[in-house]
Design a protein around this motif. Structure first.
Motif, PDB file in Angstrom:
ATOM      1  N   LEU A 145       0.823  -1.210   0.000  1.00 38.82           N
ATOM      2  CA  LEU A 145       0.000   0.000   0.000  1.00 38.82           C
ATOM      3  C   LEU A 145       0.859   1.262   0.000  1.00 38.82           C
ATOM      4  CD1 LEU A 145      -2.765  -1.022   2.555  1.00 38.82           C
ATOM      5  CD2 LEU A 145      -2.816  -1.175   0.066  1.00 38.82           C
ATOM      6  N   GLY A 146       2.067   1.158   0.560  1.00 35.41           N
ATOM      7  CA  GLY A 146       2.943   2.329   0.558  1.00 35.41           C
ATOM      8  C   GLY A 146       3.367   2.747  -0.833  1.00 35.41           C
ATOM      9  N   LYS A 147       3.237   1.851  -1.802  1.00 30.57           N
ATOM     10  CA  LYS A 147       3.614   2.157  -3.177  1.00 30.57           C
ATOM     11  C   LYS A 147       2.446   2.692  -4.012  1.00 30.57           C
ATOM     12  CE  LYS A 147       7.035  -1.565  -3.014  1.00 30.57           C
ATOM     13  NZ  LYS A 147       7.478  -2.859  -3.619  1.00 30.57           N
ATOM     14  N   VAL A 148       1.247   2.709  -3.410  1.00 25.83           N
ATOM     15  CA  VAL A 148       0.086   3.218  -4.134  1.00 25.83           C
ATOM     16  C   VAL A 148       0.175   4.733  -4.232  1.00 25.83           C
ATOM     17  CG1 VAL A 148      -2.436   3.366  -4.144  1.00 25.83           C
ATOM     18  CG2 VAL A 148      -1.315   1.276  -3.375  1.00 25.83           C
ATOM     19  N   LYS A 149      -0.215   5.263  -5.366  1.00 23.77           N
ATOM     20  CA  LYS A 149      -0.134   6.694  -5.616  1.00 23.77           C
ATOM     21  C   LYS A 149      -1.015   7.470  -4.647  1.00 23.77           C
ATOM     22  CE  LYS A 149      -0.684  10.072  -9.368  1.00 23.77           C
ATOM     23  NZ  LYS A 149      -1.112  10.262 -10.790  1.00 23.77           N
ATOM     24  N   ASN A 150      -0.477   8.587  -4.138  1.00 24.84           N
ATOM     25  CA  ASN A 150      -1.188   9.519  -3.258  1.00 24.84           C
ATOM     26  C   ASN A 150      -1.559   8.919  -1.909  1.00 24.84           C
ATOM     27  OD1 ASN A 150      -1.120  11.462  -5.336  1.00 24.84           O
ATOM     28  ND2 ASN A 150      -3.079  10.730  -6.164  1.00 24.84           N
ATOM     29  N   VAL A 151      -0.880   7.868  -1.510  1.00 25.07           N
ATOM     30  CA  VAL A 151      -1.158   7.267  -0.207  1.00 25.07           C
ATOM     31  C   VAL A 151      -0.110   7.667   0.819  1.00 25.07           C
ATOM     32  CG1 VAL A 151      -1.404   5.107   1.063  1.00 25.07           C
ATOM     33  CG2 VAL A 151      -2.416   5.342  -1.195  1.00 25.07           C
ATOM     34  N   GLY A 152       1.141   7.619   0.467  1.00 23.03           N
ATOM     35  CA  GLY A 152       2.201   7.962   1.395  1.00 23.03           C
ATOM     36  C   GLY A 152       2.576   6.787   2.275  1.00 23.03           C
ATOM     37  N   LYS A 153       3.438   7.049   3.233  1.00 25.85           N
ATOM     38  CA  LYS A 153       3.943   6.008   4.119  1.00 25.85           C
ATOM     39  C   LYS A 153       2.874   5.622   5.129  1.00 25.85           C
ATOM     40  CE  LYS A 153       7.832   4.810   7.101  1.00 25.85           C
ATOM     41  NZ  LYS A 153       9.084   5.290   7.729  1.00 25.85           N
TER      42      LYS A 153
END
Length: 838
Positions: free
Chosen positions: A142-150
């Protein structure tokens, strides 16, 4: 695709039994890590002996195999047995709900004599367990999903439905205020619920939130307003995406997010797919017509990777059709199955054999049977269909009244008469009668409960869900919180304080009941409550579990040096309540000081005519007030609730319903404080939110009942009864003329048809909705008829509760049944009236 068996048939046709037989065949075939048949001692699941798989391999029961070899051979056999038990967990069983899961698991355990444990789940519980188990992997993905962040590495918390609604409403407050998301005639709370349901439906169907933009104006209801429908759907998609990212970042999971994570992030992952294929080599899915499409994707993956499968399907099932079920998508497995079995006959006789055809014909066309005036002597001249008509008349009974109140009264009388009347030399037991209604209401439940209870007939709703705030003990505990913790004065008033005094003082009833020994208990109660260091630190579960030994526990907690002097209070006569409502109101008016920050209770002597209260009331009030003052605002609210339950409620020996309600309150509090700490809410805000949440009535108590009581008449809605998968000798169909039989939306989510795989993409019109209602009614009627074996009682009143005339699609059935005054079930007063009329 590996070998799979597709078993289909109507209700009670033996589909689950057939699936269990296949499980037994797997055991006999030497699967689940068993050694070859030639290596097995005689009597241990030898495939050459078909019945031996049911024998126990416990050496205490069957020591012969362990006596045939030396210690090393016994050790090898034990290792093989352990390997077999471990390998049997490669069987994944899926059931529609928790109770059906437990029933199926018990049957499989009985078949294997406890030696073959399986992985029993519901689709949602399986997805939840997998998401929690692989949460570290999901954090990286999920950290690699766009506009999500760490995303923080913290264990996830699963939100309940009421908490999901509350947090989503706050998160979308700005968007809702802007009016970019609007549906005509839909309030804010209902709109939020619809949006969350749409998210869940999309996740269950395996469709992404991006697909919302393609819905356009093809929804069930038009979205005419300031914005074009296509733009509204797009805004809904954006809002749901933002809500999903917010939950990811805070480690919050909802049912929709769990399913979405599993479908789009976990199941496609190569590492997870490899491990999943290794873990499960067999799958048994019971009643797949109730399952969502995402569960079918899971089963397809397992079958494609060599697993064996058994699937049961009811063509007339799908009670959850509007709640995410997608039976059309599951039919794809039927086309790829190696074996297709159709079970035609029921395991036990049902009146569906004679009643199904005429009832369905009349629902399709109310004019299919002309008015025969009750004369069936010449039915044979009217064709084959009218033979079914006559048979239907023989197995059905009609109760017809003008008002609904009279209907409920007569229905309860007939239930009592049926239990007390011998039919074919056998008596009908209460647990063999079910009262089924298209929609439940408190009036019907209360009336039936009161009438049957007076006749000593147990009565129980099938799935009782009552708001815990209806319990005065819960309301008293909430009031108690406002008197201990600061800044809660606006949440309490005099009436609530008066109710709290009445409820909390009930613990003194046994102390004032007379007798010298009771006085010692009373004095010790005051000393115990004033001693801060003597409060129990036990967990809520331990406190609630102590209900069975309250009397002994109280005596054990008394100090050995307790005073034994007699008190004048023991000479008082016992009363039903220590502080009655009148005196509680007086105390609340004169001794309660409202304050926005710190409301408090004054001494009873602040009431100028305190002598009118009496020693008994004054003493109980002072003990409660002293206990409240002894509590510190630094004390954790959960511990305060625990102490209050132990001191004021456990000694009164509460009933099971009261105990389950208190347990639900404690569990809800523990759960709510976890959410508050996760979102960094101040302690005062958590308490305020918690009190408001409970008082809204959204939290219900759901007592755990693994098996239905053996002696109770069941009262349920159509949906509840169908999901329970039970059967009864006699069914009462209540409110036969109600339109809810066909148009009930109790088990229907907004937009559900748009997310099924058999949707053709065309606009969902009112005509198509009516067709779905008709199909749902047909399925429900067939399911109910296959679940009754003796009699069917039609209960019809010309007027409903609101006084309107009832002309539903099933109203004509009342003319096809035997009038109650001509039935063996007729109470004596009805028989007398019938004779007088003649």
């Amino acid at each position: 695709m590996a070998s799979s068996i597709w078993i289909q048939g109507h209700s009670r046709s033996g589909k689950t039994n057939r699936a269990c037989q296949e499980f037994a065949r797997w055991i006999r075939a030497g699967n689940f890590g068993l050694p070859e048949a030639n290596d097995l001692p005689v009597g241990i699941n030898n495939p050459d002996q078909p019945d031996d798989f049911e024998r126990s391999i416990d050496p205490a029961i069957d020591p012969a195999p362990y006596e045939q070899g030396n210690r090393s051979s016994r050790s090898r056999l034990n290792n093989r047995i352990n390997d077999r038990q471990l390998a049997s967990q490669s069987v994944l069983t899926l059931s529609v709900n928790a109770k059906q899961r437990q029933k199926l698991n018990d049957r499989l355990t009985q078949i294997g004599n406890g030696q073959y444990p399986v992985t029993a789940e519901t689709p949602l519980s399986f997805f939840r367990r997998e998401v929690e188990l692989y949460w570290p992997l999901l954090i990286n993905l999920l950290g690699k999903v766009k506009n999500v962040g760490k995303i923080k590495a913290q264990f996830p918390i699963v939100l309940r439905v009421e908490n999901e609604q509350e947090l989503a409403s706050e998160f979308w407050e700005e968007v809702l205020d802007q009016g970019t998301i609007a549906m005509p005639g839909v309030g804010r709370e209902r709109l939020v619920r619809r949006m969350l349901d749409l998210f869940l439906l999309a996740a269950n169907s395996g469709k992404s939130l991006d697909s919302f933009a393609g819905l356009g104006d093809r929804g069930i209801e038009s979205l005419e307003g300031d914005q074009p429908p296509a733009m509204v759907w797009q805004e809904i998609s954006k809002a749901l995406t933002a809500w999903r990212h917010h939950c990811w970042q805070n480690g919050l999971l909802t049912y929709g997010i769990i399913t979405d994570l599993y479908r789009y992030h976990l199941l496609p992952h190569a590492e997870y797919r490899a491990r999943l294929a290794q873990r499960f080599r067999y799958v048994i899915a019971d009643d797949v017509d109730e399952f969502p499409a995402i569960a079918c994707d899971l089963c397809k993956f397992l079958l494609d990777h060599g697993a064996k499968g058994v699937f049961t399907f009811n063509p007339n099932g799908s009670a959850r059709l509007g709640l995410g079920a997608d039976p059309a998508y599951w039919l794809e497995l039927e086309q790829e199955a190696e074996t297709i079995e159709t079970l035609e006959h029921s395991q036990s006789s049902s009146i569906a054999e004679v009643a199904l055809a005429p009832i369905l014909d009349l629902v399709i066309d109310p004019n299919v049977y002309p008015d025969m005036g009750g004369d069936f002597s010449n039915y044979s001249n009217l064709g084959t269909d009218f033979r079914d008509f006559r048979n239907l008349n023989d197995c059905t009974i009609a109760i017809e009244t003008t008002s609904r109140a009279a209907l409920l009264r007569q229905c309860a009388d007939i239930v009592a008469e049926a239990i007390n009347t011998a039919i074919e030399t056998e008596r009908v037991k209460p647990n063999e009668i079910a009262i089924i209604a298209p929609g439940l209401d408190n009036i019907a439940e209360y009336a039936l409960r009161e009438i049957l209870s007076k006749k000593n007939i147990p009565f129980m709703p099938l799935n009782p869900q009552k708001p815990i705030v209806n319990n005065p003990q819960v309301r008293s505990l909430l009031t108690l919180l406002t008197l201990v913790y600061p800044n809660l004065g606006r949440l309490v008033n005099r009436d609530q304080v008066a109710e709290m005094l009445v409820v909390l003082s009930q613990v003194f009833n046994r102390s004032f009941g007379g007798g010298v020994n009771n006085n010692t208990e009373l004095d010790n109660f005051g000393q115990e409550n004033l001693a801060q260091d003597q409060f129990s630190q036990n967990s809520p579960a331990v406190a609630l579990a102590a209900i069975g030994s309250t009397g002994q526990a109280d005596r054990q907690t008394q100090p050995e040096s307790a005073p034994t002097a007699r008190s004048p209070i023991t000479r008082l006569q016992s009363t039903q309540t220590t502080i009655d409502p009148v005196r509680a109101g007086i105390l609340a008016d004169h001794c309660f000081v409202p304050h926005p920050d710190q409301p408090r209770l004054l001494e009873s002597k602040n009431y100028s005519q305190w002598n009118r209260l009496g020693n008994q009331v004054s003493y109980a009030y002072e003990q409660i007030r002293a206990w409240i003052e002894a509590q510190s605002s630094q004390l954790t609210p959960l511990l305060l609730l625990d102490r209050a339950i132990q001191k004021f409620f456990i000694p009164t020996n509460p009933s099971y319903d009261q105990l389950s309600t208190l347990q639900e309150l404690i569990e809800t509090a523990q759960y709510y404080w976890q959410i508050g700490y996760r979102l960094n809410w101040p302690e005062a805000e958590i308490i305020t939110r918690f009190i408001n949440l409970i008082r809204q009535g959204t939290i219900t108590s759901n007592p755990y009942t693994p098996n239905m009581p053996d002696d109770s008449v069941i009262f349920a809605s159509i949906y509840q009864y169908r999901m329970a998968r039970g059967s009864h000798k006699i069914q009462f169909w209540l409110d036969l003329g109600s339109s809810l039989w066909q148009t009930s939306r109790a088990a229907f989510m907004y937009g559900a048809p748009l997310f099924r795989h058999d949707w053709d993409g065309q606009p969902w019109t009112i005509q198509r909705e009516q067709e779905i209602d008709q199909r749902r009614l047909h399925d429900a009627l067939q399911d109910l008829l296959h679940r009754t074996t003796d009699r069917l009682v039609f209960c019809y009143s010309e007027l409903g509760t609101n006084g309107q005339l009832q002309v539903g699609s099933l109203s004509g059935l009342i003319d096809l049944a035997t009038p109650i005054d001509q039935s063996v079930y007729a109470p004596p007063e009805l028989e007398t009236n019938a004779q007088n009329d003649q």
